[in-house]
Design an enzyme around this catalytic site. Structure first.
Site, mmCIF file in Angstrom:
data_model
loop_
_atom_site.group_PDB
_atom_site.id
_atom_site.type_symbol
_atom_site.label_atom_id
_atom_site.label_comp_id
_atom_site.label_asym_id
_atom_site.label_seq_id
_atom_site.Cartn_x
_atom_site.Cartn_y
_atom_site.Cartn_z
ATOM 1 C CD GLU A 73 -5.971 5.498 0.588
ATOM 2 O OE1 GLU A 73 -5.040 6.316 0.771
ATOM 3 O OE2 GLU A 73 -6.065 4.433 1.224
ATOM 4 C CG HIS B 234 -1.822 1.151 1.368
ATOM 5 N ND1 HIS B 234 -3.134 1.112 0.963
ATOM 6 C CD2 HIS B 234 -1.622 2.400 1.856
ATOM 7 C CE1 HIS B 234 -3.699 2.288 1.194
ATOM 8 N NE2 HIS B 234 -2.799 3.089 1.748
ATOM 9 C CD GLU B 235 1.637 3.595 3.754
ATOM 10 O OE1 GLU B 235 1.844 4.694 3.206
ATOM 11 O OE2 GLU B 235 0.599 3.354 4.421
ATOM 12 C CG HIS C 166 0.254 6.267 -0.566
ATOM 13 N ND1 HIS C 166 -0.740 7.040 -1.095
ATOM 14 C CD2 HIS C 166 -0.330 5.574 0.459
ATOM 15 C CE1 HIS C 166 -1.889 6.841 -0.429
ATOM 16 N NE2 HIS C 166 -1.658 5.944 0.521
#
Lengths: 503, 503
Positions: free
Chosen positions: A296, A266-267, A270
């Site tokens: 997101e 997830h990170e 980003h």
């Protein structure tokens, strides 16, 4: 470069330097700084914040900005410069509308109320937090009304700050659709999913091995270690100093294999966004991702569309098993895939699965809407929260700490923020549908070749930073406006297939 | 607070904030930042330097500073404020002479050149680093000449920046004494010391265990982990953000037990100094250690007078053996003590023993003197370096990485810095002689009770920050002026006793 813009540039550069310095202190505080440093370091951070505002908001910049509204001045600007001016106008519009005294008082309030929230959550005592939350809501209403100037619902103003072009109208449509389709789907899936034994996920997993495997995963999806670093912190987050220094953190639990793996993917999503912003705009006001929602969308795209796909794990699952042979030797790939996609209603948003996640957002959205319309008071929040949780998730929080007090956002005055999570996920589904049409997406995953996927995202989204809005980017990329159907259909297709719901 | 000083304070506070931010970037660059960040980050650091400069050097501050020279204004100042004004005057003298543009360009240069040095050292390629070093030398000469204004040798200007009251004249005397006494002493000691088998030190020592033991040692001598952190970097260093956030780094080698242990004690000595500065002056211009030399006196005091003493190891040697039983089980305490004090000419300054160490400084001192007098060019450095190493130490570096490229200092523009190491060591010997007279020093070490030693150092040296010069501090503490004889006598006594040279 236009002469007027040239005069403006030193102010912008200074502001960026102060902001970047502040970011580094934030990173440092979350990952490394010693216990007793905070009191002294906060003076430094306070000064940097003051200087950031002073370099942007002052008479000279105001004058230059006004001059740059003239047509002949505008004609001389490049597209990047125009985007920067648009951004600067937005900052002026947001800040200048608020009397400085009220702004200061509000900042002092949130600084106190965030601490009050920590304590109230710990003590499970909403009443201790309520008076502060009430004051925050009053300020937010007042501030939003300064800018709404009667023409807009104040909650629309707040929503628009996080996601340009999205207001109550758009979100009502999105969330109605989600409620109609996802609530019954979740019920069906969670019944089916109870048969999946996921106890393997909660065995003892060596922390160093997890750290190493997470690093591997991060690089595998495209995190560039020449342009970024990974550290650990209480809660995973991404922080960008500029496109050549993007940092992510992780939190590793010895008794949960999935948690750190999906946090890091997830990170990394980003981070890949921030690393792929064009060199020409990094270190400017438009050098970061274009919105919360679009950001997101990228982290969710990597986490869910890529990271929770069977094809993604096909080439690397063997390596995962080899890393933890004792724990995983009897877990087949398909068992593992069902495990990481297991869905069931739960209480805590940040721990929710992909399917129940939007229902957590709907609870918050509907409550925020009611607060700002004056339909309910702050005192009523726990009751409404629990009612809605029962209605959408079929469970009731045993305490307010696990209910209305669970998120930090409101204590910082962040109203209108939660919907961005859902908008982002909906965007990621629309992008996914589009990309599956134009490229052999699953084949790339099977081959462990994520480069074409990442390159396409870079060229269509990332490189623009915030020179375009998320709506513009989405339209240019897919040829369509934002359409929530993709999200609902994605979830239905995925879960129906995975759990054979139609059989 | 005097009204004039009150007007000055916001400028000072701003400057401190920018300086602290710059320090954090420096820390980050050395310990964590990704490879490709430097080019972009250097712009931020450049702006922060620029703003630091602007907040101190401007017409308003200049006017206030001038006003504060008046007697009735001075009378209103506290001692701390007077010290700050003195320091500010010094900065004016140093900075006002340099055009802001050059100052900024120079800071950007050193940020890049330090990274170039890392790579050149790794690749053993002096030529890759030479052009950057040449630019740094050119700037340093130019800057020093702005201030020397013909009356002083530019190298004297640089020396004085690190140690007030010490110039070529004083250092020539100190180093002549050292050369005369230490070169023959080192010869005798190293002949005797060949009988000491130190092969145990170069066995395989687990990195994690070393890290843990070094952390233990650091806490044992008094490093406060609530006010500081330890990280790793190519070259150990100490960096203070303020007295509640002091950071040290270490470099751990798997095949050298001593190296990391004595580095960490050394850096802890620096850190304890910074952590012990009075709260009333931290985050001001006089909130750091008073000089490079005094700083080095403290790190050396902890490393050598404390850390290499048999009494220090008496209570903890058992723990060391228990940490590495396989490697140390047959090594007695006295064998270990002779090992850590074994002296012989060697190539790397930071790995050098206490006895040959000053000869490494003399090499650098003499080379710096020649560079600044124009006697030699940067291109000639490797040749001269090797010649001098042969002359004083009797050996020749096999590579430039082990020779002229070994130290980071020049890549940061730190010329005139190396002699401070020798001045510091000489001061530490003088302090040691004094403290052994007034307290049961060895007894404290035997008891593992370093608190009274640390408290005395705090009360006599540390707490003052730079409100007093090193010469003042030394005189107030010992009742004597600086005297290099203590240093030479300390080394002679110690080594004659330990290696029975007179028998």
């Amino acid at each position: 470069m236009s002469k007027t813009f040239e005069k403006l540039k030193p102010y912008l550069d200074k502001a960026m330097a102060f902001q970047t310095a502040r970011s580094l202190f934030e990173w440092d505080e979350q990952t490394l700084a010693p216990l007793e440093a905070a009191e002294y370091t906060s003076k430094i951070v306070g000064t940097l914040s003051d200087e950031y505002f002073k370099s942007l908001i002052n008479d000279k910049v105001r004058k230059l900005l006004k001059k740059l509204q003239e047509e002949k001045e505008l004609d001389e600007l490049t597209d990047h410069e125009k985007a920067i001016i648009k951004e600067l106008n937005k900052i002026y519009e947001q800040l200048e509308s608020i009397p400085p005294k009220e702004y200061r008082a509000y900042n002092e309030l949130t600084s106190i109320s965030s601490r009050k929230w920590v304590k109230a959550k710990k003590d499970n005592c909403f009443d201790d937090f309520a008076p502060y939350l009430q004051k925050i809501v009053d300020y937010k209403k007042k501030f939003a009304n300064y800018r709404a100037k009667g023409t807009k619902n104040p909650y629309d103003v707040l929503l628009g700050d996080f996601e340009e072009g999205f207001g109550i109208k758009e979100l009502d449509i999105l969330f109605e659709k989600v409620k109609q389709e996802i609530i019954p789907l979740l019920k069906k899936v969670s019944e089916k999913a109870t048969t999946i034994d996921k106890s393997y996920n909660y065995l003892d997993y060596d922390l160093d091995k997890q750290k190493e495997f997470c690093r591997y995963l991060s690089g595998y999806v495209g995190f560039d270690f020449n342009r970024g670093v990974i550290a650990e912190s209480a809660h995973p987050f991404t922080l960008s100093l500029h496109n050549h220094d993007v940092r992510i953190t992780n939190h590793i639990y010895s008794n949960n294999l999935e948690s750190a793996m999906f946090s890091i993917i997830h990170e990394s999503g980003h981070a890949i966004y921030e690393m792929s912003v064009d060199d020409a705009i990094t270190q400017t006001l438009v050098g970061g991702g274009t919105s919360m929602g679009m950001h997101e969308s990228q982290s969710r795209f990597f986490e869910n569309m890529i990271g929770r796909s069977e094809f993604f794990w096909e080439p690397i699952y063997e390596k995962l098993v080899a890393t933890y042979p004792k724990q995983l030797k009897d877990i087949s790939l398909i068992h593992f895939i069902k495990g990481i996609n297991k869905a069931a209603p739960s209480l805590i948003r940040t721990e929710a699965d992909e399917l129940s996640y939007p229902l957590h957002i709907i609870i918050r959205y509907e409550i925020e809407k009611m607060i700002f319309s004056g339909e309910i008071t702050v005192a009523e929040l726990p009751k409404i929260w629990n009612q809605k949780t029962m209605e959408y998730l079929g469970i009731t929080p045993p305490t307010d700490s696990a209910g209305v007090l669970q998120d930090t956002h409101w204590s910082w005055g962040e109203f209108g923020y939660f919907p961005s999570y859902a908008i982002g996920t909906a965007i990621s589904a629309q992008i996914y549908s589009h990309m599956k049409e134009i490229m052999p997406f699953d084949q790339y995953l099977k081959e462990g070749n994520l480069t074409p996927i990442r390159e396409y995202l870079k060229d269509s989204i990332h490189k623009y930073g915030s020179t375009k809005t998320s709506k513009e980017i989405l339209y240019n990329m897919t040829g369509e406006e934002f359409n929530a159907d993709y999200y609902v259909n994605y979830l239905k297709d995925k879960y129906e297939k995975l759990f054979h719901l139609n059989k």
